[in-house]
Structures are given as structure tokens and as C-alpha cells.
Design a protein around this motif. Structure first.
Motif, PDB file in Angstrom:
ATOM      1  N   ARG A   1       0.830  -1.209   0.000  1.00  0.00           N
ATOM      2  CA  ARG A   1       0.000   0.000   0.000  1.00  0.00           C
ATOM      3  C   ARG A   1       0.863   1.256   0.000  1.00  0.00           C
ATOM      4  O   ARG A   1       0.523   2.260  -0.632  1.00  0.00           O
ATOM      5  CB  ARG A   1      -0.946  -0.005   1.200  1.00  0.00           C
ATOM      6  CG  ARG A   1      -1.984  -1.123   1.173  1.00  0.00           C
ATOM      7  CD  ARG A   1      -2.953  -1.010   2.333  1.00  0.00           C
ATOM      8  NE  ARG A   1      -3.931  -2.078   2.319  1.00  0.00           N
ATOM      9  CZ  ARG A   1      -3.824  -3.201   3.004  1.00  0.00           C
ATOM     10  NH1 ARG A   1      -2.758  -3.395   3.773  1.00  0.00           N
ATOM     11  NH2 ARG A   1      -4.757  -4.132   2.944  1.00  0.00           N
TER      12      ARG A   1
ATOM     13  N   PRO B   1      -9.100   4.133  -1.674  1.00  0.00           N
ATOM     14  CA  PRO B   1      -9.163   2.792  -1.069  1.00  0.00           C
ATOM     15  C   PRO B   1      -7.970   2.472  -0.181  1.00  0.00           C
ATOM     16  O   PRO B   1      -8.124   1.787   0.845  1.00  0.00           O
ATOM     17  CB  PRO B   1      -9.210   1.862  -2.293  1.00  0.00           C
ATOM     18  CG  PRO B   1      -9.811   2.695  -3.369  1.00  0.00           C
ATOM     19  CD  PRO B   1      -9.292   4.073  -3.135  1.00  0.00           C
ATOM     20  N   VAL B   2      -6.782   2.938  -0.565  1.00  0.00           N
ATOM     21  CA  VAL B   2      -5.618   2.742   0.300  1.00  0.00           C
ATOM     22  C   VAL B   2      -5.838   3.420   1.639  1.00  0.00           C
ATOM     23  O   VAL B   2      -5.572   2.844   2.708  1.00  0.00           O
ATOM     24  CB  VAL B   2      -4.338   3.290  -0.372  1.00  0.00           C
ATOM     25  CG1 VAL B   2      -3.179   3.322   0.627  1.00  0.00           C
ATOM     26  CG2 VAL B   2      -3.959   2.436  -1.577  1.00  0.00           C
TER      27      VAL B   2
ATOM     28  N   GLU C   1      -8.767   1.225   8.624  1.00  0.00           N
ATOM     29  CA  GLU C   1      -9.192  -0.004   9.284  1.00  0.00           C
ATOM     30  C   GLU C   1      -8.050  -0.655  10.053  1.00  0.00           C
ATOM     31  O   GLU C   1      -8.260  -1.267  11.104  1.00  0.00           O
ATOM     32  CB  GLU C   1      -9.728  -0.990   8.236  1.00  0.00           C
ATOM     33  CG  GLU C   1     -10.982  -0.497   7.526  1.00  0.00           C
ATOM     34  CD  GLU C   1     -11.387  -1.404   6.387  1.00  0.00           C
ATOM     35  OE1 GLU C   1     -10.596  -2.321   6.055  1.00  0.00           O
ATOM     36  OE2 GLU C   1     -12.480  -1.203   5.824  1.00  0.00           O
ATOM     37  N   ARG C   2      -6.824  -0.496   9.537  1.00  0.00           N
ATOM     38  CA  ARG C   2      -5.679  -1.167  10.154  1.00  0.00           C
ATOM     39  C   ARG C   2      -5.105  -0.381  11.326  1.00  0.00           C
ATOM     40  O   ARG C   2      -4.756  -0.946  12.357  1.00  0.00           O
ATOM     41  CB  ARG C   2      -4.575  -1.398   9.106  1.00  0.00           C
ATOM     42  CG  ARG C   2      -3.329  -2.030   9.693  1.00  0.00           C
ATOM     43  CD  ARG C   2      -2.278  -2.325   8.645  1.00  0.00           C
ATOM     44  NE  ARG C   2      -1.087  -2.864   9.255  1.00  0.00           N
ATOM     45  CZ  ARG C   2      -0.930  -4.120   9.616  1.00  0.00           C
ATOM     46  NH1 ARG C   2      -1.913  -4.991   9.413  1.00  0.00           N
ATOM     47  NH2 ARG C   2       0.191  -4.538  10.188  1.00  0.00           N
TER      48      ARG C   2
ATOM     49  N   THR D   1      -8.369   1.355   3.778  1.00  0.00           N
ATOM     50  CA  THR D   1      -7.793   0.153   4.378  1.00  0.00           C
ATOM     51  C   THR D   1      -6.834   0.500   5.507  1.00  0.00           C
ATOM     52  O   THR D   1      -6.742  -0.223   6.507  1.00  0.00           O
ATOM     53  CB  THR D   1      -7.061  -0.686   3.330  1.00  0.00           C
ATOM     54  OG1 THR D   1      -6.047   0.108   2.699  1.00  0.00           O
ATOM     55  CG2 THR D   1      -8.024  -1.199   2.270  1.00  0.00           C
TER      56      THR D   1
END
Length: 416
Positions: A234, A401-402, A408-409, A405
Motif C-alpha cells: 500500500r 481505497p488505500v 481499518e488497520r 484500508t
């Protein structure tokens, strides 16, 4: 009892006489200073190289050749500098890159004196290795700063690049005077200045090289575990997309402005503001990265880059609108490069970081090399409006989108 006392005193004297390793602050100061000095040489490749090619050949179509091989040389140089850094330490690798950059500048000067296009292209490729050292220095700063202050250290060194972004292009006239004084073609002046700046940067890093320990041997690592995090991929994608959008737009923006009747003063001012927005905010955005974390900064980068494209499309013929657009573009690039660099450093074990950093820099170079010609084709077929919309779409499809994500991480601001 006398012998042990004398032996102890001798050991103490020897230990106190041994050179102490530089403090974190000293290392960071030397890295930033070397980067500031070295970045002055960057203007030669981007500004003087194309002009010199046209002067040698009389054909405007050759203007892009030095930049193309310069980008290729920078990509190859990133791999070389990373490998030497893994073996001998980061300062040694960066210093080698600057020395090769200076050698490339010497070759370019010889090419100008002998009117050889092939020699000019060879020199431009070798000169690109110096460019790799300038931008790989941010990873050395990140390693120096440690997890808690990684963003601040990245920001300080990236801010130092502003010295070259501002001073380099303004030395064209002074460099020409210097070149004429020693009997060389006027356009070699910036290359003469870059020789001095690259050699000085290498000397500054030499002080760190002598005081640094050699890297420890690489332990065995389970590659599947490293790759399974997904963060390095990413990070590389973020770096590549950020550079793709920035280089693509800025490759054609000056030409578009001139074609719509804007004068050199306005065009130069807009380009200068864009360059300042790329680097100067680092002194604030770096510490902000430490505070809010990479996911938030990645989101900000995506929004800024997308907004830049929308503004460019909405006001493609308006100089003020384009000024706002390229300013947002510079700010978005700054946020994207800081976040991507921090993620790449944090998401890879120490023994694998140099290899990953080299790949990240290669990805940025490839994106830059492909972004300019693609942008030209888009503008030729659909105008600057199409380029603005296309840039926004690329950011929304890839960078957003990166960011999601990463949100979320990373639940905490810490970057690991």
C-alpha cells in the motif's frame, strides 16, 4: 595493586579518546544540511538539460530526452544506493550517489563542450543517481528519528529539499556567468554548480560515514510474514500514485498556461508556488503525521489531490484557478510522500527496509517517467479539463481505497 590501577586508568583514557558516535540531533542536522546543499544541483537536470539538448541538436523534439534518461538513472540509482547502504551504512550509500551525480555533471559539461548528444544523455543518466540520494535521504532521517518522531524527522529532511527547489532555478543566470568565465557554454553553468553542491553533500555525509557503525548482518526472516502485512504494498502504491498525478499535471501545466496567453512571470510564479507547497509544509506536516497517524494523512493527501484535479477541470483557462489547483497538488504530494514514506519504514522489518525503500523510489521514478507522456496524450485528445478529471479519478480509484484500508488497520496515531 599498582598494575591493576594503571591498567584501569589506561582503559579509561583510551575509551574517552575514542570518537563518540553523533547524537540523533547531530545526525539529523547533517542529513538535512547535506540534502539542502545537494538539492541545489537538481535544477540542472530538470531545467538546463532540456535546454542544452535543444541547443546541441537544434531540434525541440530532443528536449525531453535528458529528462527521460535522468529519471531512468534515478531509478537505477535508487537500487544501487540502497544496496550500498545495506552493506556499508546509509551515509555511505547516499554519499556514493552524490559522487556519481557529480561525475554525471562532469560528463554533461564535456558533452556540451564537444557537442555530443550521446554523451549528454549518458551524463544525464549518471547525474540522476544524485537525484536518488536527495530523495532517499528522507528514509535515513526516518531511521534516525525512530517510531515516535519519524514524521518530524521525515519532515525536516523533506523541508530541506525546498532550498534546492527555490534556489536552484534562480541560479541559471549566475551559473551561466560562471560557465562563460571559464570558457564553457552558458547552459553548463547549473551543472558546474551541481558539481560543487553534490561534492559538498558527499563530504558532509562522509562525516557521518566515519562515525557510523557498519550495518549488522541480516538475520533470516520469514518472507511470508513480512509480505502478509500488506502495508509495504500500500505504501508503494501510495507513493507511485502521488508522483504519477503530480508529474503528469505539472508536465503540461506550464505549456497549457503559455498556450492560453499567460506570460512568463505568471507561469514562473505558479510553478514556484507549487514547488514551495511540495516541500515547505513538511516542517508542520511531519510532526502532524506523528500526532494523527499515517491513515489520516493519507486521507488528506487523497482529498487534496482529488480537489486539485476538480479545480483544474473547472477553471482550466483561469490563471487564478490553476494557481489554486497546483497549490493543492503540491500540498497533496507532500502529504502523500510523507505518509507513504512513513508507512514503508514502519511496515517493513529493519533488515528489509533498505530494499523496500529502493523499490518505493523506483516505483516513484517509473510513475514519473510514465506520467508525463500519458498526460500529454490526454491533453492532446481531451484538453486540460480531461487531465484534471482523469487525475481526480485516478486518486479516487487508487489512493482513497488505500486510505480506507489504512483507517481499518491503524486505530492509533502511532506508526510502529
Amino acid at each position: 595493586m599498582t598494575a591493576p590501577i594503571v591498567e584501569g586508568m589506561t582503559t579509561t583514557i583510551i575509551a574517552s579518546a575514542a570518537p563518540r558516535p553523533p547524537t540523533t540531533r547531530t545526525r539529523l542536522a547533517l542529513l538535512a544540511t547535506a540534502t539542502a546543499v545537494g538539492s541545489i544541483g537538481l535544477a540542472a537536470g530538470g531545467l538546463a538539460g532540456p535546454l542544452l539538448a535543444v541547443e546541441l541538436t537544434g531540434d525541440p523534439a530532443t528536449a525531453g530526452l535528458p529528462i527521460g534518461v535522468h529519471v531512468a538513472g534515478s531509478a537505477v540509482g535508487a537500487v544501487l544506493v540502497s544496496r550500498v547502504s545495506a552493506r556499508d551504512g546509509r551515509p555511505a550509500g547516499l554519499a556514493l550517489g552524490y559522487l556519481l551525480g557529480a561525475a554525471g555533471a562532469v560528463i554533461v559539461v564535456a558533452a556540451a563542450a564537444w557537442a555530443g548528444l550521446g554523451l549528454l544523455l549518458l551524463g544525464s543518466a549518471v547525474f540522476g543517481v544524485g537525484n536518488a540520494s536527495v530523495f532517499l535521504a528522507r528514509y535515513a532521517a526516518a531511521a534516525t528519528g525512530g517510531p515516535a518522531t519519524r514524521g518530524r524527522a521525515l519532515g525536516i529532511v523533506l523541508f530541506a529539499v525546498a532550498a534546492g527547489a527555490v534556489a536552484g532555478p534562480n541560479l541559471l543566470a549566475a551559473g551561466g556567468t560562471l560557465a562563460s568565465a571559464v570558457g564553457l557554454p552558458h547552459l553548463t553553468g547549473l551543472y558546474l554548480i551541481s558539481i560543487g553542491s553534490f561534492l559538498t553533500a558527499a563530504a558532509l555525509l562522509g562525516a557521518l560515514t566515519r562515525a557510523s557503525e557498519r550495518p549488522a548482518a541480516r538475520p533470516a526472516v520469514r518472507r511470508a510474514a513480512v509480505a502478509g502485512t500488506g502495508v509495504p504494498v500500500r505504501a508503494v502504491v501510495l507513493l507511485a500514485v502521488t508522483n504519477l498525478v503530480m508529474v503528469g499535471v505539472m508536465a503540461v501545466a506550464p505549456v497549457h498556461l503559455v498556450a492560453h496567453g499567460h506570460g512568463p512571470a505568471l507561469v514562473g510564479g505558479i510553478v514556484s508556488v507549487h514547488a514551495l507547497c511540495m516541500f515547505v509544509p513538511s516542517i508542520l506536516s511531519g510532526p502532524l503525521l506523528d500526532r494523527v497517524g499515517p491513515a489520516v494523512v493519507t486521507t488528506a493527501a487523497a482529498l487534496l489531490l482529488a480537489a486539485s484535479g476538480v479545480v483544474a477541470a473547472a477553471g482550466s483557462d483561469d490563471g487564478v484557478a490553476l494557481l489554486v489547483s497546483v497549490s493543492l497538488l503540491g500540498l497533496g504530494w507532500n502529504a502523500g510522500v510523507l505518509a507513504g514514506s512513513a508507512l514503508l519504514t514502519a511496515g517493513v522489518p529493519p533488515q528489509d527496509r533498505l530494499r523496500a525503500e529502493g523499490r518505493g523510489e523506483v516505483a516513484m521514478g517509473l510513475a514519473a517517467g510514465g506520467g508525463a507522456p500519458v498526460a500529454g496524450l490526454v491533453v492532446a485528445s481531451g484538453g486540460f479539463v480531461a487531465l484534471g478529471i482523469g487525475a481526480a479519478i485516478v486518486v479516487l480509484v487508487v489512493a482513497v481505497p488505500v486510505a480506507v484500508t489504512l483507517m481499518e488497520r491503524f486505530g492509533e496515531p502511532s506508526q510502529g
